[in-house]
Scaffold this motif. Structure first.
Motif, PDB file in Angstrom:
ATOM      1  N   ASN A   1       2.034  -4.148   1.273  1.00  0.00           N
ATOM      2  CA  ASN A   1       1.650  -3.522   0.003  1.00  0.00           C
ATOM      3  C   ASN A   1       1.046  -4.503  -0.994  1.00  0.00           C
ATOM      4  OD1 ASN A   1       2.431  -0.906   0.722  1.00  0.00           O
ATOM      5  ND2 ASN A   1       4.553  -1.280   0.109  1.00  0.00           N
ATOM      6  N   SER A   2       0.970  -5.786  -0.636  1.00  0.00           N
ATOM      7  CA  SER A   2       0.295  -6.738  -1.511  1.00  0.00           C
ATOM      8  C   SER A   2      -1.220  -6.544  -1.476  1.00  0.00           C
ATOM      9  CB  SER A   2       0.651  -8.176  -1.120  1.00  0.00           C
ATOM     10  OG  SER A   2       0.094  -8.510   0.154  1.00  0.00           O
ATOM     11  N   PHE A   3      -1.712  -5.833  -0.472  1.00  0.00           N
ATOM     12  CA  PHE A   3      -3.115  -5.439  -0.402  1.00  0.00           C
ATOM     13  C   PHE A   3      -3.243  -4.054  -1.042  1.00  0.00           C
ATOM     14  CE2 PHE A   3      -2.380  -8.222   3.269  1.00  0.00           C
ATOM     15  CZ  PHE A   3      -3.377  -9.168   3.086  1.00  0.00           C
ATOM     16  N   ALA A   4      -3.876  -3.977  -2.200  1.00  0.00           N
ATOM     17  CA  ALA A   4      -3.926  -2.714  -2.935  1.00  0.00           C
ATOM     18  C   ALA A   4      -4.537  -1.593  -2.110  1.00  0.00           C
ATOM     19  CB  ALA A   4      -4.717  -2.901  -4.231  1.00  0.00           C
ATOM     20  N   GLY A   5      -5.473  -1.934  -1.236  1.00  0.00           N
ATOM     21  CA  GLY A   5      -6.114  -0.918  -0.413  1.00  0.00           C
ATOM     22  C   GLY A   5      -5.201  -0.285   0.610  1.00  0.00           C
ATOM     23  N   ASN A   6      -4.027  -0.886   0.840  1.00  0.00           N
ATOM     24  CA  ASN A   6      -3.051  -0.300   1.768  1.00  0.00           C
ATOM     25  C   ASN A   6      -2.158   0.738   1.088  1.00  0.00           C
ATOM     26  OD1 ASN A   6      -3.955  -1.872   3.873  1.00  0.00           O
ATOM     27  ND2 ASN A   6      -2.311  -3.394   3.721  1.00  0.00           N
ATOM     28  N   LEU A   7      -2.201   0.795  -0.242  1.00  0.00           N
ATOM     29  CA  LEU A   7      -1.371   1.745  -0.967  1.00  0.00           C
ATOM     30  C   LEU A   7      -1.915   3.159  -0.829  1.00  0.00           C
ATOM     31  CD1 LEU A   7      -0.918  -0.271  -4.285  1.00  0.00           C
ATOM     32  CD2 LEU A   7       0.678  -0.171  -2.347  1.00  0.00           C
ATOM     33  N   GLN A   8      -1.080   4.153  -1.124  1.00  0.00           N
ATOM     34  CA  GLN A   8      -1.573   5.517  -1.189  1.00  0.00           C
ATOM     35  C   GLN A   8      -2.664   5.597  -2.254  1.00  0.00           C
ATOM     36  OE1 GLN A   8       1.712   8.190  -1.836  1.00  0.00           O
ATOM     37  NE2 GLN A   8       2.515   7.935   0.240  1.00  0.00           N
ATOM     38  N   GLU A   9      -3.639   6.456  -2.004  1.00  0.00           N
ATOM     39  CA  GLU A   9      -4.817   6.517  -2.857  1.00  0.00           C
ATOM     40  C   GLU A   9      -4.454   6.705  -4.326  1.00  0.00           C
ATOM     41  OE1 GLU A   9      -9.006   9.048  -3.223  1.00  0.00           O
ATOM     42  OE2 GLU A   9      -7.525   9.575  -1.684  1.00  0.00           O
TER      43      GLU A   9
END
Length: 333
Positions: free
Chosen positions: A118-126
Protein backbone atom coordinates in the motif's frame (compact mmCIF):
# COMPACT_ATOMS: atom_id res chain seq x y z
CA UNK A 1 -12.64 10.33 -23.00
CA UNK A 2 -10.12 7.47 -23.11
CA UNK A 3 -7.75 7.42 -20.15
CA UNK A 4 -4.41 5.65 -20.39
CA UNK A 5 -3.13 3.04 -18.01
CA UNK A 6 0.22 4.64 -17.21
CA UNK A 7 1.64 1.25 -16.27
CA UNK A 8 1.73 0.35 -19.97
CA UNK A 9 4.45 1.70 -22.31
CA UNK A 10 3.05 4.20 -24.83
CA UNK A 11 2.79 3.81 -28.59
CA UNK A 12 5.46 5.76 -30.51
CA UNK A 13 2.69 7.96 -31.95
CA UNK A 14 2.13 9.40 -28.45
CA UNK A 15 5.56 11.07 -28.38
CA UNK A 16 5.21 14.77 -27.52
CA UNK A 17 6.46 17.37 -29.96
CA UNK A 18 7.90 20.65 -28.73
CA UNK A 19 7.72 24.06 -30.35
CA UNK A 20 10.51 25.03 -32.72
CA UNK A 21 13.10 26.97 -30.79
CA UNK A 22 12.48 25.16 -27.49
CA UNK A 23 15.68 23.20 -28.01
CA UNK A 24 16.84 20.99 -25.15
CA UNK A 25 16.10 22.02 -21.57
CA UNK A 26 16.61 20.71 -18.03
CA UNK A 27 14.07 20.55 -15.18
CA UNK A 28 15.15 20.18 -11.55
CA UNK A 29 12.60 18.36 -9.38
CA UNK A 30 12.80 17.85 -5.62
CA UNK A 31 10.81 15.10 -3.92
CA UNK A 32 9.97 17.31 -0.95
CA UNK A 33 9.02 14.98 1.86
CA UNK A 34 9.28 13.99 5.48
CA UNK A 35 12.29 12.29 7.05
CA UNK A 36 11.95 8.57 7.75
CA UNK A 37 14.00 5.44 8.30
CA UNK A 38 14.95 4.23 4.83
CA UNK A 39 15.66 0.74 6.18
CA UNK A 40 12.62 0.49 8.46
CA UNK A 41 8.94 -0.29 7.90
CA UNK A 42 6.51 2.31 6.63
CA UNK A 43 4.88 4.32 9.42
CA UNK A 44 2.02 6.81 9.43
CA UNK A 45 3.61 8.72 12.31
CA UNK A 46 7.00 9.29 13.88
CA UNK A 47 8.60 11.12 10.95
CA UNK A 48 10.75 14.27 11.14
CA UNK A 49 10.87 17.62 9.37
CA UNK A 50 14.14 19.02 10.73
CA UNK A 51 15.64 19.49 7.26
CA UNK A 52 12.96 21.95 6.14
CA UNK A 53 15.04 24.93 7.29
CA UNK A 54 17.75 23.76 4.85
CA UNK A 55 15.39 24.32 1.91
CA UNK A 56 15.93 28.05 2.33
CA UNK A 57 19.65 27.77 1.59
CA UNK A 58 18.99 25.41 -1.28
CA UNK A 59 16.53 27.88 -2.81
CA UNK A 60 19.13 30.64 -2.57
CA UNK A 61 21.63 28.33 -4.27
CA UNK A 62 19.17 27.63 -7.10
CA UNK A 63 18.50 31.32 -7.62
CA UNK A 64 22.25 31.91 -7.74
CA UNK A 65 22.70 29.48 -10.64
CA UNK A 66 19.53 30.56 -12.42
CA UNK A 67 17.43 27.47 -11.73
CA UNK A 68 13.74 27.42 -10.76
CA UNK A 69 13.23 24.15 -8.85
CA UNK A 70 9.97 22.21 -8.77
CA UNK A 71 9.10 21.19 -5.20
CA UNK A 72 6.95 18.04 -5.32
CA UNK A 73 5.33 18.34 -1.92
CA UNK A 74 3.76 15.59 0.19
CA UNK A 75 1.33 15.82 3.13
CA UNK A 76 3.73 16.50 6.04
CA UNK A 77 5.50 19.22 4.04
CA UNK A 78 2.23 20.75 2.81
CA UNK A 79 1.09 21.16 6.41
CA UNK A 80 4.35 22.46 7.86
CA UNK A 81 4.28 26.26 8.51
CA UNK A 82 8.00 26.74 7.83
CA UNK A 83 7.83 24.81 4.55
CA UNK A 84 4.82 26.84 3.47
CA UNK A 85 6.73 30.03 4.23
CA UNK A 86 10.00 29.10 2.49
CA UNK A 87 8.57 27.40 -0.57
CA UNK A 88 5.52 29.65 -0.74
CA UNK A 89 7.67 32.79 -0.84
CA UNK A 90 9.73 31.35 -3.72
CA UNK A 91 6.61 30.29 -5.63
CA UNK A 92 4.96 33.70 -5.20
CA UNK A 93 8.16 35.37 -6.39
CA UNK A 94 8.18 33.22 -9.54
CA UNK A 95 11.46 31.58 -8.52
CA UNK A 96 10.10 28.06 -7.89
CA UNK A 97 7.09 25.90 -8.69
CA UNK A 98 5.11 23.51 -6.54
CA UNK A 99 3.63 20.12 -7.38
CA UNK A 100 2.08 17.09 -5.71
CA UNK A 101 3.89 14.04 -4.35
CA UNK A 102 1.67 11.44 -2.72
CA UNK A 103 3.09 9.35 0.13
CA UNK A 104 -0.05 7.38 0.99
CA UNK A 105 1.23 6.05 4.31
CA UNK A 106 1.35 9.55 5.85
CA UNK A 107 -1.54 11.07 3.86
CA UNK A 108 -5.13 10.97 5.19
CA UNK A 109 -7.62 9.46 5.04
CA UNK A 110 -6.04 6.40 6.63
CA UNK A 111 -8.34 3.53 5.67
CA UNK A 112 -5.68 1.08 4.49
CA UNK A 113 -3.14 -1.08 6.25
CA UNK A 114 0.28 0.58 6.23
CA UNK A 115 2.61 -1.83 4.46
CA UNK A 116 4.87 -2.13 1.43
CA UNK A 117 2.09 -3.00 -1.00
CA UNK A 118 0.00 0.00 0.00
CA UNK A 119 3.01 2.33 -0.07
CA UNK A 120 2.37 2.49 -3.83
CA UNK A 121 -0.67 4.76 -4.15
CA UNK A 122 -1.66 3.10 -7.41
CA UNK A 123 -2.22 -0.17 -5.54
CA UNK A 124 -4.94 1.39 -3.38
CA UNK A 125 -8.63 1.18 -4.20
CA UNK A 126 -9.53 3.84 -6.73
CA UNK A 127 -11.66 5.90 -4.33
CA UNK A 128 -9.00 5.88 -1.62
CA UNK A 129 -6.21 6.92 -4.00
CA UNK A 130 -8.43 9.75 -5.24
CA UNK A 131 -9.40 10.88 -1.74
CA UNK A 132 -5.79 11.03 -0.55
CA UNK A 133 -4.70 12.87 -3.69
CA UNK A 134 -7.47 15.48 -3.54
CA UNK A 135 -6.88 16.28 0.11
CA UNK A 136 -3.19 16.77 -0.61
CA UNK A 137 -3.79 18.85 -3.74
CA UNK A 138 -6.19 21.12 -1.86
CA UNK A 139 -3.74 21.50 1.04
CA UNK A 140 -0.98 22.50 -1.36
CA UNK A 141 -3.12 25.07 -3.15
CA UNK A 142 -4.22 26.58 0.16
CA UNK A 143 -0.77 26.51 1.76
CA UNK A 144 1.38 27.69 -1.14
CA UNK A 145 -1.03 29.92 -3.02
CA UNK A 146 -0.73 28.10 -6.33
CA UNK A 147 -2.65 25.31 -8.00
CA UNK A 148 -0.20 22.44 -8.62
CA UNK A 149 0.08 21.28 -12.24
CA UNK A 150 2.58 18.42 -11.86
CA UNK A 151 2.35 15.13 -9.97
CA UNK A 152 4.79 12.45 -8.88
CA UNK A 153 3.61 9.35 -7.08
CA UNK A 154 5.72 8.49 -4.06
CA UNK A 155 7.92 5.48 -4.83
CA UNK A 156 6.85 6.09 -8.48
CA UNK A 157 3.67 4.20 -7.61
CA UNK A 158 1.27 4.82 -10.46
CA UNK A 159 -1.83 2.66 -10.86
CA UNK A 160 -4.44 1.83 -13.49
CA UNK A 161 -6.71 4.70 -12.41
CA UNK A 162 -4.13 7.43 -11.82
CA UNK A 163 -4.33 9.02 -15.29
CA UNK A 164 -8.07 9.63 -14.95
CA UNK A 165 -7.60 11.08 -11.47
CA UNK A 166 -4.87 13.48 -12.58
CA UNK A 167 -6.64 14.60 -15.76
CA UNK A 168 -9.88 15.31 -13.93
CA UNK A 169 -8.03 17.19 -11.18
CA UNK A 170 -6.28 19.80 -13.30
CA UNK A 171 -2.86 18.16 -13.34
CA UNK A 172 -1.10 18.80 -16.67
CA UNK A 173 2.07 16.73 -16.18
CA UNK A 174 2.82 13.43 -14.50
CA UNK A 175 6.46 12.68 -13.69
CA UNK A 176 6.11 9.35 -11.90
CA UNK A 177 7.56 7.08 -14.58
CA UNK A 178 11.11 6.13 -13.67
CA UNK A 179 11.91 4.70 -17.06
CA UNK A 180 14.18 1.63 -17.20
CA UNK A 181 13.44 0.60 -13.58
CA UNK A 182 11.37 -2.36 -12.44
CA UNK A 183 9.76 -2.30 -8.98
CA UNK A 184 7.48 -5.28 -9.50
CA UNK A 185 9.32 -7.57 -7.07
CA UNK A 186 8.33 -5.17 -4.28
CA UNK A 187 4.69 -4.91 -5.46
CA UNK A 188 5.40 -1.78 -7.50
CA UNK A 189 5.23 -0.87 -11.21
CA UNK A 190 7.52 -2.13 -13.96
CA UNK A 191 8.84 0.76 -16.06
CA UNK A 192 11.66 -1.20 -17.69
CA UNK A 193 10.05 -0.88 -21.14
CA UNK A 194 8.98 2.75 -20.85
CA UNK A 195 10.74 5.46 -22.88
CA UNK A 196 12.51 8.47 -21.38
CA UNK A 197 11.07 10.80 -24.02
CA UNK A 198 8.00 12.86 -22.96
CA UNK A 199 4.71 11.54 -24.33
CA UNK A 200 0.98 12.23 -24.23
CA UNK A 201 -1.05 9.77 -22.20
CA UNK A 202 -4.37 10.42 -23.95
CA UNK A 203 -5.66 11.32 -27.42
CA UNK A 204 -6.88 14.74 -26.27
CA UNK A 205 -3.42 15.68 -24.95
CA UNK A 206 -4.65 16.58 -21.47
CA UNK A 207 -1.87 14.81 -19.54
CA UNK A 208 1.81 14.82 -20.47
CA UNK A 209 4.13 12.14 -19.09
CA UNK A 210 7.56 13.54 -18.26
CA UNK A 211 9.71 10.56 -17.23
CA UNK A 212 12.71 10.93 -14.97
CA UNK A 213 15.86 10.80 -17.06
CA UNK A 214 17.80 7.55 -17.03
CA UNK A 215 20.13 6.43 -19.80
CA UNK A 216 22.08 3.34 -20.72
CA UNK A 217 25.79 3.91 -21.23
CA UNK A 218 28.42 1.64 -22.77
CA UNK A 219 29.15 -0.28 -25.94
CA UNK A 220 25.92 -2.27 -25.53
CA UNK A 221 23.69 0.67 -24.60
CA UNK A 222 21.50 0.25 -27.69
CA UNK A 223 20.64 -3.21 -26.36
CA UNK A 224 20.27 -1.95 -22.81
CA UNK A 225 16.50 -2.23 -22.59
CA UNK A 226 16.74 -5.90 -23.49
CA UNK A 227 19.93 -6.80 -21.62
CA UNK A 228 19.75 -4.79 -18.40
CA UNK A 229 16.77 -6.67 -16.89
CA UNK A 230 19.00 -9.76 -16.87
CA UNK A 231 21.24 -8.11 -14.30
CA UNK A 232 18.47 -8.36 -11.70
CA UNK A 233 18.56 -12.13 -12.07
CA UNK A 234 22.34 -12.30 -12.36
CA UNK A 235 23.87 -9.48 -10.24
CA UNK A 236 27.44 -10.50 -11.05
CA UNK A 237 26.65 -9.97 -14.72
CA UNK A 238 25.71 -6.34 -14.08
CA UNK A 239 28.97 -5.65 -12.26
CA UNK A 240 30.97 -7.29 -15.03
CA UNK A 241 29.23 -5.35 -17.79
CA UNK A 242 29.82 -2.08 -15.93
CA UNK A 243 33.52 -2.75 -15.23
CA UNK A 244 34.12 -3.62 -18.88
CA UNK A 245 32.39 -0.46 -20.06
CA UNK A 246 29.76 -2.50 -21.87
CA UNK A 247 26.53 -1.49 -20.12
CA UNK A 248 25.58 0.77 -17.24
CA UNK A 249 22.34 2.41 -16.16
CA UNK A 250 22.71 6.01 -15.03
CA UNK A 251 20.00 8.24 -13.59
CA UNK A 252 20.34 12.01 -13.41
CA UNK A 253 20.40 12.43 -9.65
CA UNK A 254 23.10 13.49 -7.17
CA UNK A 255 22.04 10.59 -4.95
CA UNK A 256 24.36 7.68 -5.67
CA UNK A 257 25.55 8.96 -9.05
CA UNK A 258 28.99 10.55 -9.41
CA UNK A 259 29.67 13.76 -11.32
CA UNK A 260 31.60 11.82 -13.94
CA UNK A 261 28.73 9.38 -14.43
CA UNK A 262 26.22 12.22 -14.65
CA UNK A 263 28.20 14.05 -17.34
CA UNK A 264 28.40 10.85 -19.38
CA UNK A 265 24.65 10.42 -19.00
CA UNK A 266 24.03 14.00 -20.12
CA UNK A 267 26.09 13.44 -23.26
CA UNK A 268 24.03 10.34 -24.09
CA UNK A 269 20.71 12.10 -23.43
CA UNK A 270 21.66 15.09 -25.58
CA UNK A 271 23.00 12.92 -28.39
CA UNK A 272 19.69 11.05 -28.33
CA UNK A 273 17.87 14.41 -28.76
CA UNK A 274 15.97 14.16 -25.47
CA UNK A 275 14.04 17.48 -25.31
CA UNK A 276 13.78 17.70 -21.50
CA UNK A 277 16.26 16.24 -19.02
CA UNK A 278 14.57 15.64 -15.65
CA UNK A 279 16.83 15.71 -12.58
CA UNK A 280 15.61 14.67 -9.15
CA UNK A 281 16.59 14.06 -5.54
CA UNK A 282 14.92 13.85 -2.11
CA UNK A 283 14.71 16.97 0.08
CA UNK A 284 16.00 15.27 3.28
CA UNK A 285 19.33 14.95 1.45
CA UNK A 286 19.69 18.71 2.04
CA UNK A 287 20.80 17.92 5.60
CA UNK A 288 23.43 15.48 6.78
CA UNK A 289 22.44 12.14 8.25
CA UNK A 290 18.86 11.86 7.00
CA UNK A 291 19.24 9.75 3.84
CA UNK A 292 21.67 7.01 2.78
CA UNK A 293 23.12 9.43 0.21
CA UNK A 294 24.13 12.28 2.52
CA UNK A 295 25.65 10.87 5.69
CA UNK A 296 27.97 13.75 6.51
CA UNK A 297 28.65 17.42 5.87
CA UNK A 298 31.22 16.34 3.29
CA UNK A 299 28.49 14.41 1.47
CA UNK A 300 26.27 17.49 1.58
CA UNK A 301 29.03 19.63 0.09
CA UNK A 302 29.42 16.97 -2.62
CA UNK A 303 25.69 17.17 -3.45
CA UNK A 304 25.93 20.92 -4.02
CA UNK A 305 29.15 20.46 -6.01
CA UNK A 306 27.34 17.88 -8.18
CA UNK A 307 24.51 20.31 -8.90
CA UNK A 308 26.93 23.16 -9.60
CA UNK A 309 29.03 21.02 -11.96
CA UNK A 310 26.07 19.48 -13.77
CA UNK A 311 24.31 22.78 -14.42
CA UNK A 312 27.56 24.42 -15.55
CA UNK A 313 28.14 21.55 -17.98
CA UNK A 314 24.57 21.74 -19.27
CA UNK A 315 25.02 25.47 -19.86
CA UNK A 316 28.21 24.76 -21.80
CA UNK A 317 26.19 22.39 -24.00
CA UNK A 318 23.54 25.04 -24.61
CA UNK A 319 20.92 23.44 -22.33
CA UNK A 320 18.91 25.98 -20.34
CA UNK A 321 16.86 25.38 -17.17
CA UNK A 322 13.12 25.27 -17.76
CA UNK A 323 9.86 25.31 -15.84
CA UNK A 324 6.52 23.53 -15.92
CA UNK A 325 4.95 26.64 -17.44
CA UNK A 326 7.51 26.75 -20.26
CA UNK A 327 7.10 23.06 -20.99
CA UNK A 328 3.33 23.30 -21.24
CA UNK A 329 3.53 26.33 -23.54
CA UNK A 330 6.02 24.52 -25.77
CA UNK A 331 3.97 21.34 -26.16
CA UNK A 332 0.72 23.27 -26.60
CA UNK A 333 2.36 25.23 -29.39
Amino acid sequence: MIYANLLHPPHPSQTARFAEGFGQRVLLTVDTEEEFDWDGPFRAEGYGLSHVRSISGFQEFCEGIGVSPVYLVDWPIANDPLAREIIGDAVRAGKAEVGVQLHPWVNPPHHEQVNTYNSFAGNLQEELEASKFRRLRDAIEAGFGAAPRIYRAGRYGLGPHTARLLSESGIAIDSSVRARYDYSEGHGPDYSRHPVTPYWTDPERKLLELPLTTVFWGLLRRQGQRLFPLTAKFPLLGGLLSRLGLLERIGLTPEGVSEEEALRAIDIALDDDLPVLVLSFHSPSLAAGLTPYVRSEEDLDALYDWLRTVFAYLASRGVRPTTIEEIMLAVDA
